[in-house]
Design a protein around this motif. Structure first.
Motif, PDB file in Angstrom:
ATOM      1  N   MET A  64     -11.544 -28.922  23.188  1.00  0.00           N
ATOM      2  CA  MET A  64     -11.463 -29.819  24.338  1.00  0.00           C
ATOM      3  C   MET A  64     -10.784 -31.131  23.955  1.00  0.00           C
ATOM      4  O   MET A  64      -9.942 -31.653  24.704  1.00  0.00           O
ATOM      5  N   PHE A  65     -11.127 -31.659  22.798  1.00  0.00           N
ATOM      6  CA  PHE A  65     -10.493 -32.888  22.326  1.00  0.00           C
ATOM      7  C   PHE A  65      -8.988 -32.692  22.174  1.00  0.00           C
ATOM      8  O   PHE A  65      -8.186 -33.532  22.613  1.00  0.00           O
ATOM      9  N   THR A  66      -8.595 -31.578  21.582  1.00  0.00           N
ATOM     10  CA  THR A  66      -7.171 -31.283  21.392  1.00  0.00           C
ATOM     11  C   THR A  66      -6.465 -31.124  22.732  1.00  0.00           C
ATOM     12  O   THR A  66      -5.325 -31.579  22.910  1.00  0.00           O
ATOM     13  N   ALA A  67      -7.143 -30.495  23.701  1.00  0.00           N
ATOM     14  CA  ALA A  67      -6.545 -30.314  25.024  1.00  0.00           C
ATOM     15  C   ALA A  67      -6.325 -31.653  25.718  1.00  0.00           C
ATOM     16  O   ALA A  67      -5.279 -31.885  26.342  1.00  0.00           O
ATOM     17  N   LEU A  68      -7.297 -32.551  25.619  1.00  0.00           N
ATOM     18  CA  LEU A  68      -7.149 -33.873  26.230  1.00  0.00           C
ATOM     19  C   LEU A  68      -5.988 -34.637  25.611  1.00  0.00           C
ATOM     20  O   LEU A  68      -5.172 -35.241  26.318  1.00  0.00           O
ATOM     21  N   ARG A  69      -5.912 -34.598  24.306  1.00  0.00           N
ATOM     22  CA  ARG A  69      -4.813 -35.280  23.627  1.00  0.00           C
ATOM     23  C   ARG A  69      -3.476 -34.616  23.956  1.00  0.00           C
ATOM     24  O   ARG A  69      -2.460 -35.291  24.142  1.00  0.00           O
ATOM     25  N   GLY A  70      -3.489 -33.296  24.038  1.00  0.00           N
ATOM     26  CA  GLY A  70      -2.252 -32.575  24.312  1.00  0.00           C
ATOM     27  C   GLY A  70      -1.727 -32.795  25.717  1.00  0.00           C
ATOM     28  O   GLY A  70      -0.514 -32.711  25.958  1.00  0.00           O
ATOM     29  N   GLY A  71      -2.624 -33.086  26.670  1.00  0.00           N
ATOM     30  CA  GLY A  71      -2.192 -33.304  28.046  1.00  0.00           C
ATOM     31  C   GLY A  71      -1.706 -34.708  28.331  1.00  0.00           C
ATOM     32  O   GLY A  71      -1.132 -34.968  29.398  1.00  0.00           O
ATOM     33  N   LEU A  72      -1.901 -35.619  27.389  1.00  0.00           N
ATOM     34  CA  LEU A  72      -1.536 -37.019  27.620  1.00  0.00           C
ATOM     35  C   LEU A  72      -0.054 -37.230  27.947  1.00  0.00           C
ATOM     36  O   LEU A  72       0.266 -38.015  28.850  1.00  0.00           O
ATOM     37  N   PRO A  73       0.879 -36.580  27.249  1.00  0.00           N
ATOM     38  CA  PRO A  73       2.295 -36.803  27.597  1.00  0.00           C
ATOM     39  C   PRO A  73       2.611 -36.492  29.053  1.00  0.00           C
ATOM     40  O   PRO A  73       3.406 -37.199  29.687  1.00  0.00           O
ATOM     41  N   ASP A  74       1.971 -35.448  29.615  1.00  0.00           N
ATOM     42  CA  ASP A  74       2.211 -35.111  31.017  1.00  0.00           C
ATOM     43  C   ASP A  74       1.617 -36.172  31.942  1.00  0.00           C
ATOM     44  O   ASP A  74       2.215 -36.523  32.970  1.00  0.00           O
ATOM     45  N   LEU A  75       0.429 -36.680  31.601  1.00  0.00           N
ATOM     46  CA  LEU A  75      -0.170 -37.747  32.400  1.00  0.00           C
ATOM     47  C   LEU A  75       0.716 -38.984  32.392  1.00  0.00           C
ATOM     48  O   LEU A  75       0.981 -39.589  33.442  1.00  0.00           O
ATOM     49  N   GLU A  76       1.188 -39.344  31.216  1.00  0.00           N
ATOM     50  CA  GLU A  76       2.007 -40.541  31.087  1.00  0.00           C
ATOM     51  C   GLU A  76       3.351 -40.366  31.794  1.00  0.00           C
ATOM     52  O   GLU A  76       3.876 -41.314  32.399  1.00  0.00           O
ATOM     53  N   SER A  77       3.896 -39.165  31.737  1.00  0.00           N
ATOM     54  CA  SER A  77       5.157 -38.895  32.431  1.00  0.00           C
ATOM     55  C   SER A  77       4.992 -39.032  33.939  1.00  0.00           C
ATOM     56  O   SER A  77       5.845 -39.613  34.631  1.00  0.00           O
ATOM     57  N   GLU A  78       3.869 -38.524  34.463  1.00  0.00           N
ATOM     58  CA  GLU A  78       3.605 -38.630  35.897  1.00  0.00           C
ATOM     59  C   GLU A  78       3.369 -40.086  36.293  1.00  0.00           C
ATOM     60  O   GLU A  78       3.812 -40.534  37.357  1.00  0.00           O
ATOM     61  N   ARG A  79       2.674 -40.820  35.447  1.00  0.00           N
ATOM     62  CA  ARG A  79       2.444 -42.247  35.710  1.00  0.00           C
ATOM     63  C   ARG A  79       3.770 -43.005  35.737  1.00  0.00           C
ATOM     64  O   ARG A  79       4.004 -43.878  36.597  1.00  0.00           O
ATOM     65  N   ALA A  80       4.665 -42.693  34.811  1.00  0.00           N
ATOM     66  CA  ALA A  80       5.961 -43.363  34.767  1.00  0.00           C
ATOM     67  C   ALA A  80       6.815 -43.005  35.984  1.00  0.00           C
ATOM     68  O   ALA A  80       7.560 -43.843  36.501  1.00  0.00           O
ATOM     69  N   ARG A  81       6.671 -41.773  36.471  1.00  0.00           N
ATOM     70  CA  ARG A  81       7.497 -41.313  37.592  1.00  0.00           C
ATOM     71  C   ARG A  81       7.022 -41.859  38.929  1.00  0.00           C
ATOM     72  O   ARG A  81       7.831 -42.220  39.791  1.00  0.00           O
ATOM     73  N   THR A  82       5.690 -41.937  39.115  1.00  0.00           N
ATOM     74  CA  THR A  82       5.137 -42.302  40.425  1.00  0.00           C
ATOM     75  C   THR A  82       4.488 -43.683  40.455  1.00  0.00           C
ATOM     76  O   THR A  82       4.052 -44.131  41.518  1.00  0.00           O
ATOM     77  N   SER A  83       4.366 -44.328  39.295  1.00  0.00           N
ATOM     78  CA  SER A  83       3.720 -45.648  39.185  1.00  0.00           C
ATOM     79  C   SER A  83       2.228 -45.593  39.491  1.00  0.00           C
ATOM     80  O   SER A  83       1.619 -46.615  39.810  1.00  0.00           O
TER      81      SER A  83
END
Length: 208
Positions: free
Chosen positions: A68-87
């Protein structure tokens, strides 16, 4: 009658005593300084000793908790990409639809993910269907408005968006997920949560 001057040895003895005291004091201060330096920067053979009482390393967790820890860390780039795209930070349902772990595997993992936000801090909290299973919290902290740029180097705790915004990233686990209710968690360390790291954080750059 002749007079003789008698010199007391006390002056020389006193000087030697003061010199000895100063030498011992300097050695003690030096030893303490060396100990603190090694403790903070060296870590010795056991890096976990530099952790605070509410912190732990991922390698000490069970296999499922490490996943679970690895999954959370692994999903961060997608979260950050969405944040950068949509603010804005995406909702868990959006992340699940996009196949971003661990949100996309929430049903299989028996976890319900929710998003909460206060000011510049976002919580993604995962509550287990099984009360004895752990709850998880991904905390993302952006700088408050009008704060100067954060010069911290990029590492496990510090990420940077394309616009230069520095994010502070924290992953927390609560051993008894059944005790956790849905809602924003402002200070996890005071509510029984344990912060999980891959490696011990930098004690100088770590701020909370």
């Amino acid at each position: 009658m002749s007079l003789q001057e008698v010199r007391s040895p006390g002056g020389r003895v006193g000087m030697r005593e003061r010199t000895s005291i100063l030498t011992v004091t300097a050695l003690v201060i030096g030893a303490v300084g060396l100990y603190l330096t090694l403790r903070v920067f060296g870590g010795g053979r056991d890096p976990a000793r530099n952790l605070l009482p509410y912190q732990t390393l991922a390698r000490t967790l069970t296999a499922s908790e490490q996943q679970m820890f690895t999954a959370l860390r692994g999903g961060l780039p997608d979260l950050e990409s969405e944040r950068a795209r949509t603010s804005r930070w995406p909702e868990p349902v959006v992340l699940a639809a996009g196949g971003v772990p661990p949100f996309s595997t929430g049903a299989a993992d028996g976890m319900e993910w929710q998003r909460f936000q206060q000011s510049a801090t976002v919580n993604y909290i995962g509550l287990p269907a099984e009360p004895s299973a752990p709850a998880w919290l991904l905390m993302i902290q952006e700088p408050e408005p009008n704060q100067p740029p954060d010069p911290a180097p990029l590492d496990e705790e510090h990420h940077r968006l394309p616009d230069g915004t520095t994010l502070h990233i924290y992953v927390w686990m609560h051993r008894y997920g059944g005790r956790i209710g849905a809602g924003f968690v402002p200070q996890p360390q005071t509510n029984g949560w344990t912060e999980v790291f891959t490696a011990p954080p930098n004690p100088i750059l770590s701020t909370r």
